[in-house]
Design an enzyme around this catalytic site. Structure first.
Site, PDB file in Angstrom:
ATOM      1  N   GLU A   1       0.785  -1.227   0.000  1.00  0.00           N
ATOM      2  CA  GLU A   1       0.000   0.000   0.000  1.00  0.00           C
ATOM      3  C   GLU A   1       0.820   1.282   0.000  1.00  0.00           C
ATOM      4  O   GLU A   1       0.430   2.279  -0.579  1.00  0.00           O
ATOM      5  CB  GLU A   1      -0.950   0.012   1.204  1.00  0.00           C
ATOM      6  CG  GLU A   1      -2.085  -0.980   1.062  1.00  0.00           C
ATOM      7  CD  GLU A   1      -3.174  -0.758   2.091  1.00  0.00           C
ATOM      8  OE1 GLU A   1      -3.468   0.389   2.398  1.00  0.00           O
ATOM      9  OE2 GLU A   1      -3.705  -1.751   2.595  1.00  0.00           O
TER      10      GLU A   1
ATOM     11  N   ASP B   1      -2.459  -4.638   3.185  1.00  0.00           N
ATOM     12  CA  ASP B   1      -2.656  -4.832   4.624  1.00  0.00           C
ATOM     13  C   ASP B   1      -3.577  -6.027   4.935  1.00  0.00           C
ATOM     14  O   ASP B   1      -4.487  -6.341   4.158  1.00  0.00           O
ATOM     15  CB  ASP B   1      -3.245  -3.569   5.253  1.00  0.00           C
ATOM     16  CG  ASP B   1      -2.227  -2.438   5.305  1.00  0.00           C
ATOM     17  OD1 ASP B   1      -1.026  -2.721   5.127  1.00  0.00           O
ATOM     18  OD2 ASP B   1      -2.628  -1.281   5.519  1.00  0.00           O
TER      19      ASP B   1
ATOM     20  N   ASP C   1      -6.289  -6.809   6.406  1.00  0.00           N
ATOM     21  CA  ASP C   1      -7.637  -6.555   6.924  1.00  0.00           C
ATOM     22  C   ASP C   1      -8.603  -6.467   5.750  1.00  0.00           C
ATOM     23  O   ASP C   1      -8.235  -6.672   4.599  1.00  0.00           O
ATOM     24  CB  ASP C   1      -7.668  -5.274   7.779  1.00  0.00           C
ATOM     25  CG  ASP C   1      -7.269  -4.027   6.988  1.00  0.00           C
ATOM     26  OD1 ASP C   1      -7.000  -4.144   5.771  1.00  0.00           O
ATOM     27  OD2 ASP C   1      -7.218  -2.945   7.587  1.00  0.00           O
TER      28      ASP C   1
ATOM     29  N   GLU D   1     -10.058  -3.901   4.353  1.00  0.00           N
ATOM     30  CA  GLU D   1      -9.688  -2.858   3.391  1.00  0.00           C
ATOM     31  C   GLU D   1      -8.509  -3.313   2.538  1.00  0.00           C
ATOM     32  O   GLU D   1      -8.464  -3.064   1.333  1.00  0.00           O
ATOM     33  CB  GLU D   1      -9.333  -1.566   4.130  1.00  0.00           C
ATOM     34  CG  GLU D   1     -10.513  -0.873   4.769  1.00  0.00           C
ATOM     35  CD  GLU D   1     -11.525  -0.371   3.752  1.00  0.00           C
ATOM     36  OE1 GLU D   1     -11.148   0.388   2.843  1.00  0.00           O
ATOM     37  OE2 GLU D   1     -12.698  -0.758   3.857  1.00  0.00           O
TER      38      GLU D   1
ATOM     39  N   TYR E   1       0.689  -4.824  13.011  1.00  0.00           N
ATOM     40  CA  TYR E   1      -0.369  -4.097  12.306  1.00  0.00           C
ATOM     41  C   TYR E   1      -1.299  -3.387  13.277  1.00  0.00           C
ATOM     42  O   TYR E   1      -1.694  -3.947  14.302  1.00  0.00           O
ATOM     43  CB  TYR E   1      -1.159  -5.070  11.432  1.00  0.00           C
ATOM     44  CG  TYR E   1      -2.069  -4.379  10.463  1.00  0.00           C
ATOM     45  CD1 TYR E   1      -1.575  -3.424   9.585  1.00  0.00           C
ATOM     46  CD2 TYR E   1      -3.425  -4.671  10.434  1.00  0.00           C
ATOM     47  CE1 TYR E   1      -2.408  -2.789   8.686  1.00  0.00           C
ATOM     48  CE2 TYR E   1      -4.267  -4.051   9.530  1.00  0.00           C
ATOM     49  CZ  TYR E   1      -3.756  -3.096   8.660  1.00  0.00           C
ATOM     50  OH  TYR E   1      -4.597  -2.468   7.772  1.00  0.00           O
TER      51      TYR E   1
ATOM     52  N   ARG F   1      -4.383  -1.972  12.811  1.00  0.00           N
ATOM     53  CA  ARG F   1      -5.843  -2.037  12.717  1.00  0.00           C
ATOM     54  C   ARG F   1      -6.266  -3.436  13.144  1.00  0.00           C
ATOM     55  O   ARG F   1      -6.233  -4.379  12.356  1.00  0.00           O
ATOM     56  CB  ARG F   1      -6.323  -1.729  11.297  1.00  0.00           C
ATOM     57  CG  ARG F   1      -6.108  -0.280  10.894  1.00  0.00           C
ATOM     58  CD  ARG F   1      -6.785   0.055   9.577  1.00  0.00           C
ATOM     59  NE  ARG F   1      -6.555   1.442   9.222  1.00  0.00           N
ATOM     60  CZ  ARG F   1      -5.557   1.872   8.456  1.00  0.00           C
ATOM     61  NH1 ARG F   1      -4.701   0.997   7.960  1.00  0.00           N
ATOM     62  NH2 ARG F   1      -5.403   3.145   8.184  1.00  0.00           N
TER      63      ARG F   1
ATOM     64  N   HIS G   1      -6.211 -10.860  13.991  1.00  0.00           N
ATOM     65  CA  HIS G   1      -4.866 -10.309  14.112  1.00  0.00           C
ATOM     66  C   HIS G   1      -4.445 -10.234  15.569  1.00  0.00           C
ATOM     67  O   HIS G   1      -5.266 -10.210  16.477  1.00  0.00           O
ATOM     68  CB  HIS G   1      -4.815  -8.902  13.508  1.00  0.00           C
ATOM     69  CG  HIS G   1      -5.330  -8.845  12.110  1.00  0.00           C
ATOM     70  ND1 HIS G   1      -4.854  -9.656  11.117  1.00  0.00           N
ATOM     71  CD2 HIS G   1      -6.309  -8.087  11.555  1.00  0.00           C
ATOM     72  CE1 HIS G   1      -5.504  -9.397   9.996  1.00  0.00           C
ATOM     73  NE2 HIS G   1      -6.390  -8.456  10.239  1.00  0.00           N
TER      74      HIS G   1
END
Length: 859
Positions: free
Chosen positions: A7, A80, A82, A84, A293, A295, A340
């Site tokens: 990203e 990432d 997740d 998103e 991470y 989030r 996570h």
């Protein structure tokens, strides 16, 4: 060649070093495409088909990805870990397929930390894209789009002044407004406490009266001065002896490591960071490989991380600081997804990382994670009860001592609002002792209303209710502030007039869609979709089946009907009971001028709601919506001549109008006027002249040569340049903003308009600038990389690598840019004189034309 997509550019450079020459790592810079912001991007009648559009500012970047993909043997999507991130990988794959640039071999990898071990391990365990996560993303994106793009037009046409509504945003706003109403309706109760000042063995301590005349005292028992003084005299005249000494040991366990939500809360409490600032810093730390991470809803740590943490604790504090077995945590938050790990350092031997605010946040993360695996703190609470000889009056003293600090030696969790802690020290005291009485106090208190939400307590409440996702709270809160639905004062949220009116409208006409249970229920359903147990289109069908007819029903109402309903709904707020007992809706102007029938009611205007008299146009009385019951109303108390303009000699007057207070220079049609912003506390003639002088020309843009203008508009302070706008943070900034800052704000506004997952991510974060105190960052710019301290932007020379820039070089570049001063306006080239026009030859008389034949009318 193997192409890896991540990203951010910072992450790309780090990972490319880990993977070697056979790998090319490119950044997508967040999301590459989104639903176009226009009606029809989601089509419910066509099975919720969606149109996607590549962001304008990502055209060249994605072309680079596509060109490299054509040459690649394998595509590895490593965005990432997740929902998103899964969506970004899906968008990249779909776009490459559309451009016929998709390699035959496409794989997805995820890693929870950017370390060589984590990245290389992930590359050995690729998987396919998770369609269930993608479906959950599509459902959420369509849901938010349909909510916003269907409801917002209703607001614009039926609630003047409203800007937008959002599925989670509107519920968060309702929480703030509801708390405001609680505070307004709160009525303080008086109560008194009686405190004896005692001493024993040279140690002073306090004891509270808990029993008076044989009756146990509750909080409000002593409700007036008379009863408090009687109790005080009784304590002063009595001798008290210790009857009971109770000592209870207890333990306090550490809090688990951070989740996204608890990190935002604790950073707000302890460091004063906003949720958005916290997430930007955490993103930088993650990309630098310092933390896992950021989030996440999970509170557990990987087994190897727990072992590393326990070893670090033993090395630093000794084996006694460890519990017998590792601590295991399980989240209690509603809707939590524990895929996570919690947020933790990637290396427990590294107690520092980053600098400035980044360093502070890392320290918080490091200490919280370390403390989570430490021994419990051992404490002791002592309660001493004393009575007079009759047994009718009783005093009680409490104290708390730490016998063994355990995890408290490293970290103690903060609180949103302080409690009455009983951690004072008591002397060694025994039954039968009679402490020396040094005095008695009777103290007056008043019950307090519930506190307004801080960012920390609002995030906590949203998470408790299961509304939204922790990763979106920062942007949700920022949207409420950007729309001016709320304001922040002393780190607390206050509901603005527009926010209150919008909430009233939604509660009255769309009650279900701002209900806490309904919104949380949608989150539950989205989680079921991500688990693969529900079809995402069925979820959307159920929502749309009820929502669309409801919006049409409200749209069919006349604006006057809507206003009439809101007038009744908000009657208690707009027209509270008057102290003189008169009708709260009675018009004060009609009353003073002897007119009959002057009753006040809510009205809707072009710029929002206001209160007006029914005798209009005979009676021109108006009052702002934000001033219920005439409080601080337009009574002209502060109106009048403030002074003279030194340049024109004309009077400067302060006045009140339908839309609030304003200043006026001169009279009649030629008069100049300016609204008085709410963020000016000490408003005087100097400020009035400043406002009347607007707009202010900051200077010529260094790239276009066109002027940058600073002014205050309908939506607050702003910058304007070549038809483009940028938002300023305060009225003061309108007059203080310099060229460098102005260019930066306009560039950021352009980036946001172009799309993306947020602001451009920094290439590198440095320390604080020694003069400005701002955090220095190396940023990607439209015209090349630059370094900024938040105030001054300095271009990085081509012979310097942006990622290798040191603090000293950054300071030197910024200082050199400041020394040059603002860019000078380019002189316009002198206009060429137009050649003299030749005299036209005299026209010949035109020959008379025959009138045209009329066309026959069509049958």
């Amino acid at each position: 060649m193997q192409l890896v997509i991540v990203e951010s550019p910072a992450k790309a450079k780090t990972i490319e070093k880990y993977l070697g020459k056979d790998f090319k790592v490119l950044a997508s810079y967040g999301h590459v495409r989104d639903l176009p912001p226009k009606d029809g991007s989601v089509r419910p009648d066509e099975g919720f088909e969606m149109d996607w559009e590549l962001y304008r500012d990502k055209q060249s970047r994605f072309k680079e990805i596509a060109d490299n993909a054509k040459k690649a043997d394998r595509l590895i999507l490593a965005t990432d870990p997740d929902r998103e991130g899964e969506a970004i990988s899906w968008h990249v794959r779909e776009l490459l397929h559309k451009r016929k640039a998709l390699p035959k071999d496409v794989e997805r990898v995820t890693f929870n930390a950017i370390t060589k071990q984590a990245v290389t391990d992930a590359m050995k365990a690729p998987r396919e894209l998770d369609q269930d996560l993608i479906d959950a993303y599509l459902a959420r994106r369509a849901l938010d789009y349909l909510y916003g793009f269907t409801l917002s037009p209703v607001l614009w046409r039926r609630l003047p002044g409203a800007k937008s509504a959002g599925r989670v945003q509107s519920v968060a706003l309702r929480l703030i407004v509801d708390r405001e109403i609680e505070i307004e309706q709160f009525r303080a109760d008086e109560y008194w406490s009686v405190i004896a000042k005692l001493q024993h063995d040279g140690t002073e301590f306090d004891a509270r009266l808990v029993k008076f005349d044989g009756k146990k005292l509750e909080k409000l028992t002593l409700g007036n001065e008379g009863s408090a003084m009687a109790a005080k005299q009784a304590v002063e005249g009595a001798n008290f002896t210790v009857e009971e000494v109770e000592t209870k040991p207890f333990k306090r366990n550490p809090a688990p490591p951070f989740t996204t939500s608890t990190l935002q809360q604790e950073a707000a409490r302890k460091l004063g960071f906003s949720a958005s600032h916290t997430m930007r810093l955490a993103q930088s730390l993650y990309e630098a490989g310092a933390i896992t991470y950021m989030r996440t809803d999970g509170v557990s740590m990987d087994g190897s991380a727990i072992s590393a943490c326990r070893k670090a604790i033993a090395d630093r504090y000794g084996g006694h600081a460890l519990p017998d077995s590792p601590r295991m945590y399980k989240t209690k938050a509603k809707n939590a997804q524990e895929a996570h790990e919690a947020i933790r350092p990637t290396d427990f031997d590294r107690d520092r990382a980053g600098s400035g605010d980044e360093g502070k946040l890392y320290d918080l993360i490091f200490k919280r994670a370390t403390a989570s695996q430490m021994a419990a703190a051992s404490l002791e609470r002592t309660t001493v009860t004393m009575r007079d000889p009759t047994g009718q009056h009783e005093l009680r003293a409490t104290g708390q001592v730490v016998k063994y600090p355990g995890f408290l030696a490293v970290y103690q969790e903060g609180r949103d609002d302080a409690d009455d802690d009983e951690d004072g020290l008591l002397p060694t005291i025994s039954k039968g002792d009679a402490p020396l009485k040094r005095g008695v106090e009777a103290n007056q208190h008043f019950t307090q209303p519930p506190p307004r939400f801080s960012e920390a307590s609002l995030v906590k409440r949203l998470e408790e209710l299961g509304i939204g996702r922790p990763s979106t709270y920062a942007s949700t809160i920022q949207t409420l502030r950007d729309r001016n639905y709320v304001r922040m004062e002393k780190n607390r949220f206050f509901a603005e007039e527009s926010g209150r009116l919008l909430t009233a409208f939604l509660e009255r006409f769309f009650e279900q869609y701002v209900a806490f249970d309904y919104t949380a229920g949608l989150e539950d359903e989205l989680d079921v979709v991500s688990d693969g147990k529900e079809d995402w289109k069925k979820l959307l069908e159920a929502f749309w089946r009820d929502f669309k007819p409801k919006t049409e029903e409200v749209m069919d109402k006349k604006p006057s009907e809507v206003t009439e309903v809101l007038d009744g709904f908000l009657a208690d707020y707009l027209f509270p009971e008057r102290a003189d007992g008169k009708d709260p809706r009675h018009c004060p102007l009609c009353e003073s001028e002897g007119r009959e029938g002057g009753r006040l009611a809510l009205r809707g205007g072009r710029y929002g709601a206001f209160v007006a008299c029914a005798n209009y146009p005979e009676c021109k009385y108006t009052r702002q919506f934000a001033k219920p019951g005439g409080a601080d109303g337009d009574d002209g108390a502060d109106d009048g001549v403030m002074g003279e303009d030194p340049e024109t000699g004309l009077p400067v007057e302060r006045k009140s109008g339908r839309f609030g207070p304003y200043v006026q220079l001169g009279e009649g049609k030629e008069a100049k006027r300016a609204s008085i912003p709410k963020d000016l506390d000490d408003f005087d003639l100097e400020w009035a002249l400043k406002l009347l002088s607007l707009p202010r020309i900051v200077g010529a843009h260094p790239e276009t040569g066109k002027e940058i203008e600073a002014a205050i508009g309908r939506y607050g302070p702003y910058l304007r340049h070549d038809g483009k706008y940028g938002k300023l943070s305060s009225t003061q900034e309108v007059f203080d903003v310099g060229m460098n800052r102005a260019v930066d704000i306009l560039a950021q506004a352009a980036d946001r308009k172009g799309g993306g997952r947020g602001k451009a991510e920094p290439i590198k974060t440095l320390g604080e600038h020694p003069t400005s105190g701002g955090e220095m960052k190396v940023m990607p710019g439209r015209y090349g990389p630059y370094v900024t301290d938040g105030t001054t932007n300095a271009t990085i020379p081509k012979d310097m690598k942006p990622e290798d820039l040191t603090d000293a070089q950054a300071i030197e570049l910024i200082d050199a840019r400041v020394a040059k001063g603002p860019a000078k306006k380019k002189k316009a080239a002198p206009k060429k004189r137009a050649p003299a026009k030749k005299k036209a030859a005299p026209k010949k008389a035109a020959a008379k034309k025959k009138p045209a034949a009329k066309k026959a009318k069509a049958d």
